[in-house]
Write a protein that holds these residues in place. Sequence first.
Motif, PDB file in Angstrom:
ATOM      1  N   ASP A   1      32.954  24.910 -20.360  1.00 38.42           N
ATOM      2  CA  ASP A   1      33.013  23.992 -21.501  1.00 38.42           C
ATOM      3  C   ASP A   1      34.454  23.732 -21.933  1.00 38.42           C
ATOM      4  OD1 ASP A   1      30.320  23.757 -21.472  1.00 38.42           O
ATOM      5  OD2 ASP A   1      29.937  24.943 -23.273  1.00 38.42           O
ATOM      6  N   GLN A   2      35.310  24.736 -21.835  1.00 32.41           N
ATOM      7  CA  GLN A   2      36.718  24.521 -22.166  1.00 32.41           C
ATOM      8  C   GLN A   2      37.346  23.503 -21.225  1.00 32.41           C
ATOM      9  OE1 GLN A   2      38.168  28.564 -22.013  1.00 32.41           O
ATOM     10  NE2 GLN A   2      38.082  28.795 -24.240  1.00 32.41           N
ATOM     11  N   ALA A   3      36.990  23.590 -19.945  1.00 31.52           N
ATOM     12  CA  ALA A   3      37.506  22.612 -18.978  1.00 31.52           C
ATOM     13  C   ALA A   3      36.954  21.223 -19.274  1.00 31.52           C
ATOM     14  CB  ALA A   3      37.136  23.039 -17.558  1.00 31.52           C
ATOM     15  N   GLY A   4      35.666  21.155 -19.583  1.00 30.83           N
ATOM     16  CA  GLY A   4      35.075  19.866 -19.918  1.00 30.83           C
ATOM     17  C   GLY A   4      35.673  19.275 -21.173  1.00 30.83           C
ATOM     18  N   LEU A   5      35.943  20.126 -22.168  1.00 30.98           N
ATOM     19  CA  LEU A   5      36.551  19.643 -23.409  1.00 30.98           C
ATOM     20  C   LEU A   5      37.955  19.121 -23.161  1.00 30.98           C
ATOM     21  CD1 LEU A   5      36.428  19.334 -26.498  1.00 30.98           C
ATOM     22  CD2 LEU A   5      37.352  21.650 -26.666  1.00 30.98           C
ATOM     23  N   ALA A   6      38.716  19.794 -22.313  1.00 29.99           N
ATOM     24  CA  ALA A   6      40.073  19.337 -22.014  1.00 29.99           C
ATOM     25  C   ALA A   6      40.048  17.941 -21.397  1.00 29.99           C
ATOM     26  CB  ALA A   6      40.762  20.321 -21.074  1.00 29.99           C
ATOM     27  N   THR A   7      39.092  17.698 -20.512  1.00 28.22           N
ATOM     28  CA  THR A   7      38.950  16.365 -19.917  1.00 28.22           C
ATOM     29  C   THR A   7      38.615  15.330 -20.977  1.00 28.22           C
ATOM     30  OG1 THR A   7      38.246  17.300 -17.797  1.00 28.22           O
ATOM     31  CG2 THR A   7      37.663  14.997 -18.235  1.00 28.22           C
ATOM     32  N   LEU A   8      37.666  15.653 -21.856  1.00 28.68           N
ATOM     33  CA  LEU A   8      37.280  14.710 -22.908  1.00 28.68           C
ATOM     34  C   LEU A   8      38.437  14.449 -23.867  1.00 28.68           C
ATOM     35  CD1 LEU A   8      33.673  15.988 -23.737  1.00 28.68           C
ATOM     36  CD2 LEU A   8      34.290  13.840 -22.606  1.00 28.68           C
ATOM     37  N   ARG A   9      39.220  15.480 -24.155  1.00 27.46           N
ATOM     38  CA  ARG A   9      40.356  15.278 -25.054  1.00 27.46           C
ATOM     39  C   ARG A   9      41.379  14.348 -24.407  1.00 27.46           C
ATOM     40  NH1 ARG A   9      45.350  16.600 -26.845  1.00 27.46           N
ATOM     41  NH2 ARG A   9      45.529  16.867 -29.115  1.00 27.46           N
ATOM     42  N   ASP A  10      41.645  14.528 -23.117  1.00 28.55           N
ATOM     43  CA  ASP A  10      42.564  13.622 -22.427  1.00 28.55           C
ATOM     44  C   ASP A  10      42.059  12.188 -22.500  1.00 28.55           C
ATOM     45  OD1 ASP A  10      44.208  15.725 -21.781  1.00 28.55           O
ATOM     46  OD2 ASP A  10      43.467  15.930 -19.717  1.00 28.55           O
ATOM     47  N   GLN A  11      40.747  12.006 -22.298  1.00 32.88           N
ATOM     48  CA  GLN A  11      40.169  10.663 -22.365  1.00 32.88           C
ATOM     49  C   GLN A  11      40.275  10.082 -23.774  1.00 32.88           C
ATOM     50  OE1 GLN A  11      36.177  11.287 -20.976  1.00 32.88           O
ATOM     51  NE2 GLN A  11      36.772  11.497 -18.816  1.00 32.88           N
ATOM     52  N   ALA A  12      40.030  10.923 -24.790  1.00 29.79           N
ATOM     53  CA  ALA A  12      40.102  10.444 -26.169  1.00 29.79           C
ATOM     54  C   ALA A  12      41.527  10.048 -26.541  1.00 29.79           C
ATOM     55  CB  ALA A  12      39.588  11.528 -27.113  1.00 29.79           C
ATOM     56  N   MET A  13      42.505  10.877 -26.175  1.00 25.70           N
ATOM     57  CA  MET A  13      43.888  10.556 -26.501  1.00 25.70           C
ATOM     58  C   MET A  13      44.356   9.317 -25.734  1.00 25.70           C
ATOM     59  SD  MET A  13      44.518  12.754 -28.817  1.00 25.70           S
ATOM     60  CE  MET A  13      42.750  12.634 -29.166  1.00 25.70           C
ATOM     61  N   ALA A  14      43.852   9.155 -24.516  1.00 31.66           N
ATOM     62  CA  ALA A  14      44.194   7.947 -23.753  1.00 31.66           C
ATOM     63  C   ALA A  14      43.601   6.712 -24.411  1.00 31.66           C
ATOM     64  CB  ALA A  14      43.693   8.082 -22.313  1.00 31.66           C
TER      65      ALA A  14
END
Length: 559
Positions: free
Chosen positions: A335-348
């Motif tokens: 989940d931490q890895a998945g959250l990091a991906t989602l955060r990158d997408q959100a900031m982008a």
Amino acid sequence: MPTPALTRIRAAYDLIHRTDRTDIWITLRPRADAEADARDIDDRLAAGAHLPLAGRTLAVKGNIDVEGLPTTAGCPSYAYDPPADAPAVARLKAAGAVVLGSTNMDQFATGLVGTRSPYGAVRSAADPTRVAGGSSSGSAVAVALGIADIALGTDTAGSGRVPAAFNGIVGLKPTRGLVTTDGIVPACASLDCVSVFARTLPEAELALALISTGPAREPAPRTPGPWRIAVPSTEQLGEMDDGWAKAYEAAAARLAAAGAQLGAIDLTPFTDAAAMLYEGAFVAERYTAVGAFIDKATNDLDPIANPTATPTLDPTVAAIIRRARDIPAHQLFADQAGLATLRDQAMAALATTDADALLLPTAPGHPTLDDVAADPIGANARLGRFTNSTNLFDLAAVAVPAGDVDGRPFGVMLVGPAGTDDRLARIAANLTPPTRLAVVGAHLTGQPLNPQLLVLGAMFKATTTTAPAYRLFALRTDPPKPGLVHVGTDNGQSIEAEIWELPPEGLGALTAALPRPMAIGRVELADGTTAPGFLCEPAALDEAEDITEYGGWRAYRNS
């Protein structure tokens, strides 16, 4: 004669008595203790001390330490006596604020509804059939009712914002680490924030500035120009209560009218991350905080082993935290890895619009007490759709009133990168629409108290009448003023009224200075809408003359 701080404290306790909202409080301080604090503040002021919050009333969420009051986190059997104030409380007290008490909350800060408490469900200040929002429910309602000037809450998944929206007040969720969480029972220690409630944005900002202790994390300077606001389509917001999408669009339009540039954004990474907070492994941190206590308390309550035990655990909260005990470590890492991906997408997504902030409804709807009782998990999960991701993404947020829908408060929030707390507040100042006020007596145009409205920046909008459900009484006051009382359509009549608009902070100032037996409440108007207006305590009518037949205060005075 009572001095200024003492006068404010006495007025607060009088209001506590009149409102009779025991659901707000876990522990209310003895009136004599609060008055002693107020006298000390007035003495310090007289000696030249600088106290920016002198005499301001303060309510504190039940999971935040206040010396002299038990810290319960909404669970009586968990209670302990803290040796000192939490730093956030200590700083507000040092600035002159007086603590009124410890406020009710969703147990162990696990919930967004305000009903998960053995101290009772907290009802909305605007509609007693609806929830106050949680978990900082009691703090928000104390502010909304004018009892507390400011209040402290906590915000892990939206607990400092959802109650603000449901009660028509301001809620600041600062950048993580800006305010220390020492002296606070954790929910998810890595995500928790101390939040601030107030009736106006300047009051909330002042309180936040006073309690901030963490290092500033200002982002890179922005290119000068109009504010750039990311705005998702209403379709991406998903299902909302009737009228809420329209209210959200109106808030976005107000920002545009104030000169902001609006840009579309894909909300998917934000809502996907929001779902992870409780559906994923992150909830395991709640077990780390209080899981051992809940396990022991659950065993102690075994009716066979201990038949005389008194239940103090909320069953929904206990079930959520107990389930988190068995989450495997590998799921947390995934989940931490998945959250990091989602955060990158959100900031982008924010970067694509070069946004200073993201505008969202604070919640998708406002459930009734019955709605939550029928589906406690589903109703709660729905409320976190827009708020859950904020701390997971390490963002700052401010929630502000943005009008009403069907006579109940509607709120929006601005979300931005860590360190943009001041920027978000500056943008939010453009969002709050003027507040309507129904006037029926001495504040009418040409009457003795009308200048009070003008000084507060009020503007006359229209002459109308109330719904045919009121009676009007001439009170024995100086200057003369009437008392408006709701009696229902069987015994009431329509009463002449004026509608004024004034800044939200103006209404707060008016409410704080209002003498008994007057009060601010919802007044039903002839067109079916409602507006805050001057009402009267029924006890003041014993020796008052019923002047309803005149149809209004002006007609009575002219007679």
